[in-house]
Design an enzyme around this catalytic site. Structure first.
Site, mmCIF file in Angstrom:
data_model
loop_
_atom_site.group_PDB
_atom_site.id
_atom_site.type_symbol
_atom_site.label_atom_id
_atom_site.label_comp_id
_atom_site.label_asym_id
_atom_site.label_seq_id
_atom_site.Cartn_x
_atom_site.Cartn_y
_atom_site.Cartn_z
ATOM 1 N N GLY A 1 8.117 47.731 19.820
ATOM 2 C CA GLY A 1 7.693 48.424 18.602
ATOM 3 C C GLY A 1 8.285 49.813 18.522
ATOM 4 O O GLY A 1 9.209 50.137 19.269
ATOM 5 N N ASN A 2 7.772 50.609 17.618
ATOM 6 C CA ASN A 2 8.240 51.994 17.516
ATOM 7 C C ASN A 2 7.078 52.896 17.110
ATOM 8 O O ASN A 2 5.965 52.427 16.911
ATOM 9 C CB ASN A 2 9.418 52.103 16.539
ATOM 10 C CG ASN A 2 9.018 51.692 15.138
ATOM 11 O OD1 ASN A 2 8.221 52.355 14.496
ATOM 12 N ND2 ASN A 2 9.535 50.549 14.680
ATOM 13 N N ARG A 3 7.355 54.187 16.966
ATOM 14 C CA ARG A 3 6.280 55.170 16.804
ATOM 15 C C ARG A 3 5.793 55.341 15.366
ATOM 16 O O ARG A 3 4.933 56.192 15.110
ATOM 17 C CB ARG A 3 6.755 56.515 17.334
ATOM 18 C CG ARG A 3 6.828 56.588 18.854
ATOM 19 C CD ARG A 3 7.469 57.905 19.280
ATOM 20 N NE ARG A 3 6.960 59.025 18.527
ATOM 21 C CZ ARG A 3 7.660 60.139 18.261
ATOM 22 N NH1 ARG A 3 8.891 60.246 18.681
ATOM 23 N NH2 ARG A 3 7.115 61.122 17.565
ATOM 24 N N SER A 4 6.307 54.601 14.441
ATOM 25 C CA SER A 4 5.909 54.826 13.042
ATOM 26 C C SER A 4 4.405 54.570 12.840
ATOM 27 O O SER A 4 3.889 53.511 13.197
ATOM 28 C CB SER A 4 6.715 53.918 12.122
ATOM 29 O OG SER A 4 6.244 54.048 10.807
#
Ligand code: PMT
Length: 399
Positions: free
Chosen positions: A208-211
């Site tokens: 995933g990512n930090r958004s």
């Protein structure tokens, strides 16, 4: 009624007998689609309870500057408000605001805000007509505050005269008039993507990512407030759905791809604020990968590029207008320009995510909006709500 759909209203209530009317105003604002943050002065709490406002607005009532110190409540509330109203405003709070005093949560928040300020005074006629109050009101007017009322009528203790709080309906009408460009997206359908996608590795792990979704949700809220029919396609995000917005929760890029392509067929504008995973694990294990089995090798395969596919699908047509985002750390503008060309978007919002006050997770952003027609608009550090407004200004100018 949704004239204020998605508008973040800071509702300050100060200590006067008319404070009970603030509950009616809160109800009207919520009914008009606004998201209302009530802040009560200590005086107000002698007249009306915080529980009333929590029940009416569904938001936590903040009263003390000493609560949530680490999160800087007054700065957060001040920056995120799109309009602030003090209803009723006592002679005391008018004096404090005129002199820049900040000794409680309401006054610190108002000092930290840059949004339009509306003040609705209520007090006894003698207090309203006192030279000190007159001077304070004149100062506040000169600084751009709107002063609503007071009306002439029955006051506390059987008196009558100027000093009576204006009715909540008048405040609502004033706010609708005050907020600029409220309906300039009426009749338009806007699709917004927000948050990050999650690509499963096994039943418990994902890439995933930090958004956080904050930027995309702010765009959706602002578009709804400006009258658009808004469809928000969101990766996992723990944010409330903005009023008047239809939300579609998705997990993976493939899910987002399917939903967005479907919705885009009837959209006038697509705003792609989501941080989409470019790759996904080629094989998803159906059982949890065991530590004892050693370090796993996760092979990746490419995901479709949703924005590219949307541009391709519209062929040479101008609709839907395509607004992409880019999060860059180096050579921000040049990278942005190159991405604008590569993706074929009409507008590209480039975030400089090298600092800690812009881009992922935070409430503020700093962007450059690049247009295919060569234009460029710099948006210095501002709340995501404000940035969203600036992006939509560029969209509306090109529709
Ligand atoms: O959610 P927040 O915490 O508020 O953070 C906001 C944000 C930083 C995530 C947001 O403002 C932002 O910049 N989003 C885009 C992030 C990004 O780096 O995108 P990209 O450079 O990978 O992609 C460029 C554009 O193509 C984006 O509009 C993206 O949605 C789109 N894209 C990318 C890959 C892919 N497979 N499909 C796509 O549609």
């Amino acid at each position: 009624m949704s004239e204020l759909a998605g508008t973040r209203v800071l509702l300050g209530v100060t200590g006067g007998i008319a404070a009970y009317k603030a509950a009616l105003l809160a109800r009207l604002l919520v009914g008009a689609g606004a998201s209302v943050d009530p802040v009560l002065s200590r005086g107000a709490e002698h007249f009306i309870g915080a529980a009333t406002f929590e029940g009416l607005t569904g938001r936590k009532v903040r009263g003390e500057v000493w609560e949530d110190v680490a999160s800087g409540t007054h700065v957060e509330l001040g920056r995120s408000a799109e309009v602030a109203i003090v209803y009723p405003a006592t002679a005391h709070v008018l004096a404090k605001l005129a002199n820049g005093l900040a000794d409680d949560l309401l006054t610190t928040t108002l000092l930290a805000s840059r949004c339009p300020l509306v003040l609705a005074p209520a007090m006894h006629t003698e207090m309203w007509e006192h030279a000190a109050t007159r001077a304070n009101v004149a100062t506040l007017r000169k600084r751009g505050a709107s002063i609503l009322g007071p009306d002439d009528g029955p006051l506390m203790g059987g008196d009558t005269g100027p000093g009576r709080l204006v009715d909540p309906e008048d405040v609502l009408a004033h706010l609708v008039e005050l907020l600029p460009g409220t309906r300039d997206l009426a009749g338009r359908t806007v699709v917004v993507t927000a948050g990050g996608t999650r690509e499963p590795i096994d039943p418990v792990r994902f890439l995933g990512n930090r958004s956080s979704g904050k930027m995309g949700f702010a765009v959706a809220a602002a578009a709804a407030r400006r009258g658009a029919d808004v469809h928000l396609v969101a990766g996992p995000a723990s944010l409330p759905t903005p009023p008047g917005v239809t939300r579609y929760d998705v997990g993976t890029t493939l899910e987002m791809h399917r939903v967005v392509l479907d919705l885009a067929a009837r959209a006038d504008v697509v705003v792609k604020a989501a941080a989409v995973a470019d790759f996904r694990p080629a094989a998803v294990s159906t059982s949890k990968l065991k530590k004892a089995a050693g370090v796993p090798v996760v092979e990746l395969e490419p995901n479709p590029d949703i924005l590219l596919d949307l541009v391709e699908r519209r062929g040479g047509a101008a609709t839907p207008m395509m607004v992409g985002f880019a999060a860059e750390t180096d050579d921000v503008e040049a990278e942005g320009r190159a991405k604008l060309e590569r993706k074929g978007a009409d507008l590209l919002v480039v975030n400089d995510v090298s600092g800690s006050d812009a881009g992922f997770e935070v409430d503020t952003n700093r962007v450059v909006i690049l247009a295919r027609d060569g234009a460029r608009v710099d948006v210095p550090l501002a709340s995501k709500a404000e940035v969203a407004g600036r992006i939509l200004d560029e969209v509306v100018a090109r529709l």
